[in-house]
Write an enzyme that holds these catalytic residues in place. Structure first.
Site, PDB file in Angstrom:
ATOM      1  N   TYR A 167      45.376  46.518  27.841  1.00  0.00           N
ATOM      2  CA  TYR A 167      46.643  47.125  28.298  1.00  0.00           C
ATOM      3  C   TYR A 167      47.725  47.063  27.210  1.00  0.00           C
ATOM      4  O   TYR A 167      48.790  47.624  27.364  1.00  0.00           O
ATOM      5  CB  TYR A 167      47.179  46.452  29.571  1.00  0.00           C
ATOM      6  N   HIS A 220      36.213  42.027  30.834  1.00  0.00           N
ATOM      7  CA  HIS A 220      36.758  43.246  31.450  1.00  0.00           C
ATOM      8  C   HIS A 220      35.681  44.197  31.982  1.00  0.00           C
ATOM      9  O   HIS A 220      35.847  44.817  33.026  1.00  0.00           O
ATOM     10  CB  HIS A 220      37.638  43.979  30.433  1.00  0.00           C
TER      11      HIS A 220
END
Ligand SMILES: NC(=O)c1ccc[n+]([C@@H]2O[C@H](COP(=O)([O-])OP(=O)(O)OC[C@H]3O[C@@H](n4cnc5c(N)ncnc54)[C@H](OP(=O)(O)O)[C@@H]3O)[C@@H](O)[C@H]2O)c1
Length: 271
Positions: free
Chosen positions: A57, A118
């Site tokens: 992010y 992730h």
């Protein structure tokens, strides 16, 4: 705040805030970083303590700064971040240590509450290197809990072959468009806590079914949806840039759906 107990004996809030568009131009995932963390500031002020970020992010640093600036003691927060699967982050143990240290430094903290992989890592050597370093960091007290994200049953079985610490959480997509219920049931049986990303994704028809249920409680479709998930044991991390929606999402925890309405919420699966 309601908490759920994980398989390692720690607890995590049932509801937190996503952050994947925070600190970015036009609130866009791929937008340039602009340092605007007002949405996170308002979430924290309102009482959100679980904050979900990720290296991909690009905003760990801004999240860390905002948490620090709040003046609220670190131990009240529950910080989650994630290592990307790509080789550049996972090629060997030393690289993984550098990545984890960078997260600690970005988040301005001595420990991270939950560190996730992730996405699945196909290469078994790299998967093993990442998991073993994550276990090493648990041993050092730099990470409290380790888990995975977007893992299938097969991915989890692969990890089980060598893991000495079992993953506590699997963060997966779950919403009325795609509940992923079969996998969720299996995870609960295996004592791995499901955490739902993208929880607000709904069709108009689904929102109308949920709104109707909400009428009996004075709650919106969004609140019924979030309560449905938390009431059946799923942690949710909705993301909003609107303080009113942030407040509403938090207030999804202050009521209970009847058994009948729990069943109806599931039925809103019909598009
Ligand atoms: N592990 C993974 O691979 C993965 C993938 C995707 C996301 N994530 C994580 O999960 C978090 C949540 O997912 P997401 O951000 O993709 O989507 P989301 O939370 O499902 O949806 C965000 C959208 O819902 C709206 N919304 C939020 N609360 C609302 C409410 N009460 N009423 C009406 N609309 C509402 C927001 O609009 P407003 O801003 O106008 O409120 C925004 O457009 C992410 O931020 C990220 O941290 C993880």
């Amino acid at each position: 705040m309601e908490y759920v107990r994980l398989n390692n004996g720690t607890s995590m809030p049932y509801l937190g805030t996503g952050t994947n568009t925070y600190g970015k131009e036009n609130n866009a995932y791929a937008g340039d970083l602009n340092g605007d963390f007002s949405a996170l500031e308002s979430a924290i002020e309102m009482g959100y303590r679980l904050i979900d970020t990720a290296i991909s992010y690009r905003n760990e640093e801004g999240v860390g700064k905002t948490v620090k600036k709040s003046g609220i003691p670190r131990e009240e927060f529950y910080l989650t971040t994630k290592i990307p699967p790509q080789e550049e982050y996972t090629k060997d143990k030393e690289t993984v240590r550098q990545i984890l240290d960078q997260s600690l430094s970005n988040l301005q903290t001595d420990y991270i509450d939950l560190y996730l992989i992730h996405k699945p890592i196909e290469d078994e050597n790299r998967l093993r290197a990442v998991w073993e370093v994550m276990e090493e960091y648990v041993g050092k007290g730099k990470i409290k809990t380790i888990g995975v994200s977007n893992f299938t049953e097969q991915d989890l079985n692969k990890l089980d072959e060598f893991a000495t610490i079992k993953p506590a959480v699997n963060q997966i997509k779950s919403n009325p468009v795609e509940w992923n219920n079969e996998w969720i049931r299996t995870m609960l049986e295996r004592d791995i806590r499901p955490q739902a990303w993208g929880p607000m994704k709904t069709t108009e028809k689904q929102r109308s079914v949920l709104s109707e249920i909400g009428e009996g409680y004075g709650k919106s479709w969004a609140q019924v949806l979030l309560r449905y998930q938390t009431q059946r044991g799923i942690v949710v991390i909705p993301k909003s840039h609107d303080p009113e929606n942030q407040k509403a999402n938090l207030e999804s925890l202050d009521f209970l759906l009847s058994d009948e309405d729990m069943k109806k919420s599931l039925v809103c699966k019909i598009n």
